[in-house]
Scaffold this active site. Structure first.
Site, short mmCIF file in Angstrom:
data_model
loop_
_atom_site.label_atom_id
_atom_site.label_comp_id
_atom_site.label_asym_id
_atom_site.label_seq_id
_atom_site.Cartn_x
_atom_site.Cartn_y
_atom_site.Cartn_z
N ASP A 1 0.86 -1.19 0.00
CA ASP A 1 0.00 0.00 0.00
C ASP A 1 0.90 1.24 0.00
OD1 ASP A 1 0.87 0.32 2.61
OD2 ASP A 1 -1.13 0.27 3.52
N HIS A 2 0.28 2.41 0.19
CA HIS A 2 1.06 3.65 0.18
C HIS A 2 2.14 3.66 1.27
CE1 HIS A 2 -2.58 3.89 2.57
NE2 HIS A 2 -1.97 4.77 3.35
N CYS B 1 3.12 -3.04 4.12
CA CYS B 1 2.30 -1.88 4.49
C CYS B 1 3.05 -1.15 5.59
CB CYS B 1 0.88 -2.30 4.89
SG CYS B 1 0.75 -3.37 6.33
N THR C 1 2.86 -1.33 8.93
CA THR C 1 3.33 -2.24 9.98
C THR C 1 3.56 -3.67 9.49
OG1 THR C 1 1.05 -2.82 10.50
CG2 THR C 1 2.02 -0.98 11.75
N GLY C 2 3.00 -4.02 8.37
CA GLY C 2 2.99 -5.41 7.88
C GLY C 2 1.81 -6.19 8.44
N GLY D 1 -1.62 -5.34 8.87
CA GLY D 1 -2.87 -5.35 8.10
C GLY D 1 -2.78 -6.30 6.92
N HIS E 1 10.02 -23.81 10.05
CA HIS E 1 9.02 -24.55 10.85
C HIS E 1 7.58 -24.38 10.38
CE1 HIS E 1 11.74 -25.07 14.67
NE2 HIS E 1 12.29 -25.54 13.56
N ASN E 2 7.22 -23.19 9.87
CA ASN E 2 5.81 -22.93 9.49
C ASN E 2 5.57 -23.06 7.99
OD1 ASN E 2 6.27 -20.07 11.58
ND2 ASN E 2 5.43 -22.02 12.28
N ARG F 1 7.20 1.12 8.13
CA ARG F 1 7.37 2.16 9.15
C ARG F 1 8.04 1.61 10.41
NH1 ARG F 1 1.22 4.24 8.03
NH2 ARG F 1 1.65 5.29 6.06
N HIS G 1 7.49 -30.94 11.43
CA HIS G 1 6.76 -29.70 11.17
C HIS G 1 5.68 -29.87 10.10
CE1 HIS G 1 9.52 -27.78 13.83
NE2 HIS G 1 10.53 -28.27 13.14
C1 RB5 Z 1 -1.95 2.87 6.32
O1 RB5 Z 1 -1.96 4.11 6.91
C2 RB5 Z 1 -1.66 1.78 7.36
O2 RB5 Z 1 -2.77 1.62 8.17
C3 RB5 Z 1 -1.28 0.51 6.67
O3 RB5 Z 1 -0.15 0.73 5.89
C4 RB5 Z 1 -0.92 -0.67 7.55
O4 RB5 Z 1 0.05 -0.33 8.47
C5 RB5 Z 1 -2.03 -1.42 8.16
O5 RB5 Z 1 -1.84 -2.42 8.84
#
Ligand code: RB5
Length: 151
Positions: free
Chosen positions: A9-10, A66, A68-69, A71, A99-100, A110, A134
């Protein structure tokens, strides 16, 4: 030849540009599901086609990025057959493959710097599934999917 499905995503766009350059330098084939410019997009809309390509066997692995990874991983893990892992350090990255038999690497742009992220990409791609004890455990994940599948 291994094919990697890609999506971001962005929040993950800049890091994905670096990942793509890195894969090209390694001569690894990829299919990119976007975004193709840094514009706001809903991460489930990107996670879905990447997860479907991996689940169908058209791609061996996927990389989703994304902010945080998280979502991306929650969305991708809704697709039957997907084992998506959010990783930000080497131990988890290595062992989620060993293992997975994880098939999608989720990175948080971020959270994880570019240098570390690129070394995690290499580790993820280059580490095989260990199999043995496994295998039965991963099959039990599939049994849970079957139990809760209402399709
Ligand atoms: C977008 O702002 C943010 O929510 C997305 O990139 C992600 O971190 C969601 O889990």
């Amino acid at each position: 030849m291994e094919l990697i499905a890609l999506g971001c995503d962005h929040g993950g766009f800049a890091l994905m540009e670096a990942v793509i350059k890195h894969l090209e330098q390694r001569g690894i084939e990829y299919k990119n599901f976007g975004v193709y410019e840094c514009k706001s997009v809903d991460y489930p809309d990107i996670a879905l086609p990447v997860a479907e390509m991996v689940a169908s066997g058209q791609a061996e692995k996927g990389i989703l990025i994304c902010g945080t990874g998280i979502g991306m991983s929650i969305a991708a893990n809704k697709v039957t057959g997907i084992r998506a892992s959010v990783c930000g350090e080497e131990f988890s990255t290595k062992f989620t493959r060993l293992h997975n038999d994880s098939n999608i690497l989720c990175l948080g742009a971020r959270v994880t710097g570019e240098g570390l992220a690129l070394s995690l990409v290499d580790l993820y791609i280059d580490t095989p599934f260990e199999g043995d004890r496994h295998t039965a455990r991963v099959e039990k994940i599939t049994e849970i999917e079957r139990k809760y599948s209402h399709e």
